[in-house]
Write a protein that holds these residues in place. Sequence first.
Motif, PDB file in Angstrom:
ATOM      1  N   THR A   1     -25.761 -31.407 -19.351  1.00  9.58           N
ATOM      2  CA  THR A   1     -26.124 -32.818 -19.247  1.00  9.58           C
ATOM      3  C   THR A   1     -25.776 -33.319 -17.854  1.00  9.58           C
ATOM      4  O   THR A   1     -24.676 -33.046 -17.353  1.00  9.58           O
ATOM      5  CB  THR A   1     -25.348 -33.646 -20.295  1.00  9.58           C
ATOM      6  OG1 THR A   1     -25.612 -33.114 -21.590  1.00  9.58           O
ATOM      7  CG2 THR A   1     -25.745 -35.095 -20.256  1.00  9.58           C
ATOM      8  N   LEU A   2     -26.700 -34.067 -17.231  1.00 12.36           N
ATOM      9  CA  LEU A   2     -26.412 -34.674 -15.938  1.00 12.36           C
ATOM     10  C   LEU A   2     -25.434 -35.819 -16.145  1.00 12.36           C
ATOM     11  O   LEU A   2     -25.638 -36.670 -17.001  1.00 12.36           O
ATOM     12  CB  LEU A   2     -27.692 -35.193 -15.274  1.00 12.36           C
ATOM     13  CG  LEU A   2     -28.746 -34.152 -14.921  1.00 12.36           C
ATOM     14  CD1 LEU A   2     -29.900 -34.811 -14.180  1.00 12.36           C
ATOM     15  CD2 LEU A   2     -28.181 -33.009 -14.111  1.00 12.36           C
ATOM     16  N   ARG A   3     -24.332 -35.822 -15.372  1.00 10.27           N
ATOM     17  CA  ARG A   3     -23.284 -36.833 -15.533  1.00 10.27           C
ATOM     18  C   ARG A   3     -23.322 -37.896 -14.439  1.00 10.27           C
ATOM     19  O   ARG A   3     -22.944 -39.021 -14.671  1.00 10.27           O
ATOM     20  CB  ARG A   3     -21.900 -36.171 -15.536  1.00 10.27           C
ATOM     21  CG  ARG A   3     -21.743 -35.060 -16.573  1.00 10.27           C
ATOM     22  CD  ARG A   3     -22.013 -35.515 -17.958  1.00 10.27           C
ATOM     23  NE  ARG A   3     -20.955 -36.432 -18.376  1.00 10.27           N
ATOM     24  CZ  ARG A   3     -20.964 -37.123 -19.492  1.00 10.27           C
ATOM     25  NH1 ARG A   3     -21.965 -37.014 -20.316  1.00 10.27           N
ATOM     26  NH2 ARG A   3     -19.985 -37.918 -19.787  1.00 10.27           N
ATOM     27  N   TRP A   4     -23.714 -37.519 -13.227  1.00 15.20           N
ATOM     28  CA  TRP A   4     -23.774 -38.468 -12.115  1.00 15.20           C
ATOM     29  C   TRP A   4     -24.802 -37.984 -11.105  1.00 15.20           C
ATOM     30  O   TRP A   4     -25.194 -36.812 -11.105  1.00 15.20           O
ATOM     31  CB  TRP A   4     -22.407 -38.660 -11.456  1.00 15.20           C
ATOM     32  CG  TRP A   4     -21.765 -37.391 -10.962  1.00 15.20           C
ATOM     33  CD1 TRP A   4     -20.834 -36.627 -11.612  1.00 15.20           C
ATOM     34  CD2 TRP A   4     -22.008 -36.724  -9.708  1.00 15.20           C
ATOM     35  NE1 TRP A   4     -20.494 -35.531 -10.862  1.00 15.20           N
ATOM     36  CE2 TRP A   4     -21.191 -35.568  -9.682  1.00 15.20           C
ATOM     37  CE3 TRP A   4     -22.820 -36.979  -8.622  1.00 15.20           C
ATOM     38  CZ2 TRP A   4     -21.174 -34.690  -8.603  1.00 15.20           C
ATOM     39  CZ3 TRP A   4     -22.806 -36.093  -7.545  1.00 15.20           C
ATOM     40  CH2 TRP A   4     -21.985 -34.971  -7.537  1.00 15.20           C
ATOM     41  N   GLY A   5     -25.253 -38.884 -10.250  1.00 17.18           N
ATOM     42  CA  GLY A   5     -26.191 -38.542  -9.193  1.00 17.18           C
ATOM     43  C   GLY A   5     -25.846 -39.308  -7.931  1.00 17.18           C
ATOM     44  O   GLY A   5     -25.380 -40.448  -7.974  1.00 17.18           O
ATOM     45  N   LEU A   6     -26.059 -38.660  -6.770  1.00 16.64           N
ATOM     46  CA  LEU A   6     -25.736 -39.255  -5.486  1.00 16.64           C
ATOM     47  C   LEU A   6     -26.691 -38.701  -4.441  1.00 16.64           C
ATOM     48  O   LEU A   6     -26.861 -37.479  -4.345  1.00 16.64           O
ATOM     49  CB  LEU A   6     -24.285 -38.921  -5.119  1.00 16.64           C
ATOM     50  CG  LEU A   6     -23.784 -39.365  -3.756  1.00 16.64           C
ATOM     51  CD1 LEU A   6     -23.693 -40.889  -3.695  1.00 16.64           C
ATOM     52  CD2 LEU A   6     -22.423 -38.748  -3.488  1.00 16.64           C
ATOM     53  N   GLU A   7     -27.304 -39.573  -3.670  1.00 14.06           N
ATOM     54  CA  GLU A   7     -28.220 -39.116  -2.631  1.00 14.06           C
ATOM     55  C   GLU A   7     -27.442 -38.753  -1.377  1.00 14.06           C
ATOM     56  O   GLU A   7     -26.594 -39.511  -0.910  1.00 14.06           O
ATOM     57  CB  GLU A   7     -29.243 -40.215  -2.302  1.00 14.06           C
ATOM     58  CG  GLU A   7     -30.301 -39.743  -1.326  1.00 14.06           C
ATOM     59  CD  GLU A   7     -31.364 -40.790  -1.058  1.00 14.06           C
ATOM     60  OE1 GLU A   7     -32.444 -40.399  -0.585  1.00 14.06           O
ATOM     61  OE2 GLU A   7     -31.117 -41.985  -1.307  1.00 14.06           O
TER      62      GLU A   7
ATOM     63  N   ASP B   1     -29.456 -40.188 -21.047  1.00 12.35           N
ATOM     64  CA  ASP B   1     -28.989 -38.865 -21.458  1.00 12.35           C
ATOM     65  C   ASP B   1     -30.033 -37.861 -20.993  1.00 12.35           C
ATOM     66  O   ASP B   1     -31.098 -37.755 -21.592  1.00 12.35           O
ATOM     67  CB  ASP B   1     -28.821 -38.823 -22.979  1.00 12.35           C
ATOM     68  CG  ASP B   1     -28.358 -37.467 -23.469  1.00 12.35           C
ATOM     69  OD1 ASP B   1     -27.623 -36.775 -22.730  1.00 12.35           O
ATOM     70  OD2 ASP B   1     -28.727 -37.095 -24.601  1.00 12.35           O
ATOM     71  N   ILE B   2     -29.733 -37.157 -19.896  1.00 12.57           N
ATOM     72  CA  ILE B   2     -30.677 -36.200 -19.321  1.00 12.57           C
ATOM     73  C   ILE B   2     -30.128 -34.802 -19.521  1.00 12.57           C
ATOM     74  O   ILE B   2     -29.096 -34.440 -18.959  1.00 12.57           O
ATOM     75  CB  ILE B   2     -30.928 -36.485 -17.825  1.00 12.57           C
ATOM     76  CG1 ILE B   2     -31.453 -37.909 -17.659  1.00 12.57           C
ATOM     77  CG2 ILE B   2     -31.902 -35.460 -17.249  1.00 12.57           C
ATOM     78  CD1 ILE B   2     -31.622 -38.354 -16.221  1.00 12.57           C
TER      79      ILE B   2
ATOM     80  N   TYR C   1     -26.363 -33.789  -8.177  1.00 14.34           N
ATOM     81  CA  TYR C   1     -26.049 -34.158  -9.555  1.00 14.34           C
ATOM     82  C   TYR C   1     -24.887 -33.330 -10.070  1.00 14.34           C
ATOM     83  O   TYR C   1     -24.811 -32.131  -9.822  1.00 14.34           O
ATOM     84  CB  TYR C   1     -27.261 -33.928 -10.466  1.00 14.34           C
ATOM     85  CG  TYR C   1     -28.442 -34.792 -10.108  1.00 14.34           C
ATOM     86  CD1 TYR C   1     -28.531 -36.098 -10.568  1.00 14.34           C
ATOM     87  CD2 TYR C   1     -29.449 -34.302  -9.291  1.00 14.34           C
ATOM     88  CE1 TYR C   1     -29.613 -36.895 -10.233  1.00 14.34           C
ATOM     89  CE2 TYR C   1     -30.530 -35.101  -8.937  1.00 14.34           C
ATOM     90  CZ  TYR C   1     -30.598 -36.398  -9.417  1.00 14.34           C
ATOM     91  OH  TYR C   1     -31.663 -37.198  -9.063  1.00 14.34           O
ATOM     92  N   GLY C   2     -24.016 -33.980 -10.801  1.00 12.50           N
ATOM     93  CA  GLY C   2     -22.957 -33.288 -11.515  1.00 12.50           C
ATOM     94  C   GLY C   2     -23.469 -32.931 -12.893  1.00 12.50           C
ATOM     95  O   GLY C   2     -24.080 -33.767 -13.566  1.00 12.50           O
ATOM     96  N   VAL C   3     -23.257 -31.681 -13.298  1.00 14.37           N
ATOM     97  CA  VAL C   3     -23.750 -31.197 -14.583  1.00 14.37           C
ATOM     98  C   VAL C   3     -22.567 -30.764 -15.439  1.00 14.37           C
ATOM     99  O   VAL C   3     -21.740 -29.966 -15.000  1.00 14.37           O
ATOM    100  CB  VAL C   3     -24.709 -29.993 -14.406  1.00 14.37           C
ATOM    101  CG1 VAL C   3     -25.236 -29.521 -15.759  1.00 14.37           C
ATOM    102  CG2 VAL C   3     -25.847 -30.326 -13.452  1.00 14.37           C
TER     103      VAL C   3
ATOM    104  N   SER D   1     -35.227 -37.899  -7.531  1.00 13.93           N
ATOM    105  CA  SER D   1     -34.308 -38.919  -8.015  1.00 13.93           C
ATOM    106  C   SER D   1     -34.501 -39.088  -9.514  1.00 13.93           C
ATOM    107  O   SER D   1     -35.601 -39.380  -9.975  1.00 13.93           O
ATOM    108  CB  SER D   1     -34.587 -40.247  -7.302  1.00 13.93           C
ATOM    109  OG  SER D   1     -33.817 -41.276  -7.869  1.00 13.93           O
ATOM    110  N   LEU D   2     -33.426 -38.889 -10.273  1.00 14.39           N
ATOM    111  CA  LEU D   2     -33.464 -39.074 -11.724  1.00 14.39           C
ATOM    112  C   LEU D   2     -32.538 -40.228 -12.102  1.00 14.39           C
ATOM    113  O   LEU D   2     -31.461 -40.375 -11.526  1.00 14.39           O
ATOM    114  CB  LEU D   2     -33.022 -37.802 -12.442  1.00 14.39           C
ATOM    115  CG  LEU D   2     -33.943 -36.601 -12.299  1.00 14.39           C
ATOM    116  CD1 LEU D   2     -33.306 -35.364 -12.913  1.00 14.39           C
ATOM    117  CD2 LEU D   2     -35.291 -36.877 -12.930  1.00 14.39           C
ATOM    118  N   PRO D   3     -32.918 -41.029 -13.082  1.00 12.64           N
ATOM    119  CA  PRO D   3     -32.106 -42.178 -13.500  1.00 12.64           C
ATOM    120  C   PRO D   3     -30.927 -41.764 -14.379  1.00 12.64           C
ATOM    121  O   PRO D   3     -30.949 -41.930 -15.595  1.00 12.64           O
ATOM    122  CB  PRO D   3     -33.116 -43.038 -14.264  1.00 12.64           C
ATOM    123  CG  PRO D   3     -34.065 -42.036 -14.853  1.00 12.64           C
ATOM    124  CD  PRO D   3     -34.169 -40.936 -13.840  1.00 12.64           C
TER     125      PRO D   3
END
Length: 125
Positions: free
Chosen positions: A82-88, A63-64, A95-97, A56-58
């Motif tokens: 760059t990671l744009r969104w995250g969803l478990e 800005d990751i 993650y959307g990149v 899990s990344l915040p």
Amino acid sequence: MSINNRKEPFRYTLKEPMSFEIYILSINGMDGPPKPIQAELCDISRSGCQIAFPLSLPVENNDIRIAINLKLSEDLLYVEGTLRWGLEKNTLWHYGVQLEVEKETQDRWSREMRMLAGQGKIVVR
């Protein structure tokens, strides 16, 4: 979750996720850990992809930046993004990149995706 600003009409979905390693280059400008993370490629387009791994990344408000070393079909490709969104989902985080494909790599990137389509490993959605 942030709004999807994708301007492309489709993505290629992998019939079976492809394993590869990512590197977290930085989080808010600070260097990331040097160890790679084992990840899976779920879908891909000319300017983005969806990846999954059990960490899990915040993503929200951070800005990751990541680096991907990936062999789609023939060539080993290095791409940053760059990671744009995250969803478990289940036990993995997806993650959307947003990829930053260099001009000299764009033709190779497109060719590799066409080759995957020709091999029946991806479908257009």
